[in-house]
Write a protein that holds these residues in place. Structure first.
Motif, PDB file in Angstrom:
ATOM      1  N   GLY A 123       0.081   9.700 -35.091  1.00  0.00           N
ATOM      2  CA  GLY A 123      -0.865   8.598 -35.293  1.00  0.00           C
ATOM      3  C   GLY A 123      -0.584   7.674 -36.348  1.00  0.00           C
ATOM      4  O   GLY A 123       0.481   7.656 -36.933  1.00  0.00           O
ATOM      5  N   ALA A 124      -1.538   7.036 -36.764  1.00  0.00           N
ATOM      6  CA  ALA A 124      -1.390   5.875 -37.739  1.00  0.00           C
ATOM      7  C   ALA A 124      -3.015   5.662 -38.396  1.00  0.00           C
ATOM      8  O   ALA A 124      -3.847   5.712 -37.665  1.00  0.00           O
ATOM      9  CB  ALA A 124      -0.803   4.727 -37.463  1.00  0.00           C
ATOM     10  N   VAL A 164       2.876   2.568 -29.594  1.00  0.00           N
ATOM     11  CA  VAL A 164       1.986   2.563 -28.313  1.00  0.00           C
ATOM     12  C   VAL A 164       0.545   2.431 -28.581  1.00  0.00           C
ATOM     13  O   VAL A 164      -0.077   2.883 -29.603  1.00  0.00           O
ATOM     14  CB  VAL A 164       2.124   3.911 -27.775  1.00  0.00           C
ATOM     15  CG1 VAL A 164       1.149   3.999 -26.523  1.00  0.00           C
ATOM     16  CG2 VAL A 164       3.654   4.217 -27.222  1.00  0.00           C
ATOM     17  N   THR A 165      -0.041   1.367 -28.047  1.00  0.00           N
ATOM     18  CA  THR A 165      -1.338   0.839 -28.213  1.00  0.00           C
ATOM     19  C   THR A 165      -1.848   0.881 -26.645  1.00  0.00           C
ATOM     20  O   THR A 165      -1.309   0.904 -25.924  1.00  0.00           O
ATOM     21  CB  THR A 165      -1.224  -0.472 -28.762  1.00  0.00           C
ATOM     22  OG1 THR A 165      -1.129  -1.561 -27.710  1.00  0.00           O
ATOM     23  CG2 THR A 165      -0.608  -0.690 -30.191  1.00  0.00           C
ATOM     24  N   LEU A 177       2.905   8.335 -22.073  1.00  0.00           N
ATOM     25  CA  LEU A 177       3.465   9.049 -21.145  1.00  0.00           C
ATOM     26  C   LEU A 177       4.318   8.377 -20.322  1.00  0.00           C
ATOM     27  O   LEU A 177       5.619   9.130 -20.228  1.00  0.00           O
ATOM     28  CB  LEU A 177       2.436   9.727 -20.134  1.00  0.00           C
ATOM     29  CG  LEU A 177       2.920  10.731 -18.942  1.00  0.00           C
ATOM     30  CD1 LEU A 177       3.744  11.881 -19.889  1.00  0.00           C
ATOM     31  CD2 LEU A 177       1.838  11.307 -18.170  1.00  0.00           C
ATOM     32  N   ALA A 178       4.229   7.077 -20.047  1.00  0.00           N
ATOM     33  CA  ALA A 178       5.016   6.412 -19.313  1.00  0.00           C
ATOM     34  C   ALA A 178       6.563   6.030 -20.065  1.00  0.00           C
ATOM     35  O   ALA A 178       7.428   6.043 -19.591  1.00  0.00           O
ATOM     36  CB  ALA A 178       4.515   5.046 -18.869  1.00  0.00           C
ATOM     37  N   LEU A 179       6.223   6.154 -21.620  1.00  0.00           N
ATOM     38  CA  LEU A 179       7.491   5.634 -22.517  1.00  0.00           C
ATOM     39  C   LEU A 179       8.029   6.702 -22.552  1.00  0.00           C
ATOM     40  O   LEU A 179       9.284   6.914 -22.555  1.00  0.00           O
ATOM     41  CB  LEU A 179       6.625   5.156 -23.879  1.00  0.00           C
ATOM     42  CG  LEU A 179       7.754   4.977 -24.681  1.00  0.00           C
ATOM     43  CD1 LEU A 179       8.891   3.712 -24.282  1.00  0.00           C
ATOM     44  CD2 LEU A 179       7.119   4.614 -26.239  1.00  0.00           C
ATOM     45  N   VAL A 230       1.407   6.432 -32.213  1.00  0.00           N
ATOM     46  CA  VAL A 230       0.343   6.078 -31.141  1.00  0.00           C
ATOM     47  C   VAL A 230      -1.054   5.833 -31.853  1.00  0.00           C
ATOM     48  O   VAL A 230      -1.426   6.514 -32.761  1.00  0.00           O
ATOM     49  CB  VAL A 230       0.199   7.187 -30.339  1.00  0.00           C
ATOM     50  CG1 VAL A 230      -0.547   6.802 -28.970  1.00  0.00           C
ATOM     51  CG2 VAL A 230       1.422   7.893 -29.692  1.00  0.00           C
ATOM     52  N   ALA A 231      -1.433   4.502 -31.740  1.00  0.00           N
ATOM     53  CA  ALA A 231      -2.571   4.150 -32.291  1.00  0.00           C
ATOM     54  C   ALA A 231      -3.303   2.946 -31.613  1.00  0.00           C
ATOM     55  O   ALA A 231      -2.603   1.937 -31.166  1.00  0.00           O
ATOM     56  CB  ALA A 231      -2.232   3.680 -33.683  1.00  0.00           C
TER      57      ALA A 231
END
Length: 380
Positions: free
Chosen positions: A251-252, A353-354, A155-157, A284-285
């Motif tokens: 996702g991944a 994003v992790t 969310l920040a990104l 995101v993962a």
């Protein structure tokens, strides 16, 4: 499209059935799964009493999603140990059940290592089974915590890349609580935006061939009261062309050491579209999805699914006639190309994003540094 998005929105989701849980009834421990093949028509649970039943559930996609597969793999080892089955044999069968999703191997190996270490130390099978279960429960809790941190970082990104809110997010496949010990990966970020009043529209790819977007992501979005619209996969380009997509969140199932991302088939074309239209493409993962032992995208084994998943359609409670148990939609004998995943090269990924933060630009060096300082990555 004049959706209102300025005010935070209530989460309207009713109490949900967990995707996975460990239970210990009088007749012995079991692993209980929400059968994702029956959604959204029915919320039905499967009860696994041994690793072979869990392997079948993984093959059928009753349980799926990279982080959840890791949790399931760990519990599967613990189940074999608790019920007195051959732990090494169970671990081998579980580890090979879905070759692309690296989290499955991570979970299996973590529980197996705990079992081996305790058995070596004490020689007590009961204590070793307890150690395997503790490892599985720890992984489950860690994944829930990672999910919450990914949502915050994501969310920040988004707020940094898209100041002003009103995000119109396109997502692919299913990445919510059905794939996680928490609220998910990419969908958890969209959900955080929704709760903050920053989500204008969630565009949901139906995600061929198994319709995991239509069946599962739409199901989760509806339960959360999110503003969402379902679209066919090949309609995404027209959305980009119309300027209706602000960011893509996926996702991944495996991220190679160089940052190449394997995700549900159809992700790569979205990355190409996003690059052409100057739209952020965000993966995101959790760090357990990063596989330092896979050097690049070409080294990722891509699972091939049965052709009948393309040549037939299935729906719960509908009479079937096809060889795969579905309704035929192609001529008898039609050949089908049905990879479960495709691979997106790192140069098309805006950020990964992790739980430890966002990586951008995506390079092998930055990923290696992130993994080295994280306790989450324990591939042995």
């Amino acid at each position: 499209m004049a959706d209102q998005y300025a005010q935070p929105r209530e989460d309207k989701r009713p109490t949900e059935i967990p995707a996975i849980r460990w239970e210990e009834p009088p007749e012995g421990p079991v692993l209980v799964l929400l059968d994702q093949t029956r959604l959204p028509a029915e919320e039905v649970e499967l009860v696994c009493t041994d690793a072979s039943a869990l392997v079948e559930a993984i093959h059928s996609l009753a349980v799926r999603g990279a982080p959840l597969l890791g949790i399931a793999g760990a519990y599967g080892v613990a189940l074999a140990a608790a019920r007195g089955f051959d732990v090494e044999e169970a671990a081998q069968a579980l580890e090979g059940a879905r070759p692309t999703a690296v989290n499955l191997s991570v979970g299996v190996r973590r529980a197996r290592s705990a079992h081996r270490a305790e058995l070596t130390r004490t020689g007590d099978p009961t204590a070793a089974a307890t150690a395997a279960l503790a490892a599985a429960r720890t992984l489950h809790q860690q994944d829930a915590e990672a999910s919450a941190r990914m949502a915050a970082h994501g969310l920040a990104l988004l707020d940094e890349l898209l100041p002003g809110g009103g995000h119109r997010i396109l997502t692919h496949c299913n990445t919510g609580s059905l794939v996680s010990g928490g609220e998910g990966t990419a969908l958890a970020v969209a959900l955080a935006a929704h709760r903050a009043g920053q989500l204008r529209r969630l565009w949901v790819d139906e995600t061929r061939p198994l319709l995991q977007g239509a069946r599962l992501t739409a199901y989760e979005a509806a339960r959360h009261g999110m503003a969402y619209t379902l679209l066919t996969d090949n309609a995404a380009g027209s959305l980009f062309a119309a300027g209706e997509v602000d960011a893509v969140l996926i996702g991944a199932d495996r991220i190679a050491a160089d940052g190449s991302v394997a995700n549900k088939v159809g992700s790569y074309p979205l990355a190409v579209l996003a690059r052409y239209h100057h739209v952020p493409f965000i993966v995101v993962a959790p760090l357990t999805t990063v596989d330092p032992q896979t050097p690049d995208g070409a080294s990722i084994e891509v699972e091939q699914r049965p052709g009948f998943e393309v040549t037939e359609v299935t729906a719960p409670q509908v009479p079937v006639a096809g060889a795969g148990g579905g309704i035929p939609v192609a001529p008898l004998g039609a050949q089908a190309y049905n990879p479960a995943f495709d691979v997106t090269p790192p140069e098309l990924v805006t950020a990964i994003v992790t739980e430890e933060g966002a990586v951008s630009p995506v390079t092998a060096e930055v990923l290696a540094e992130l993994c080295a300082r994280s306790r989450q990555v324990t591939i042995s």
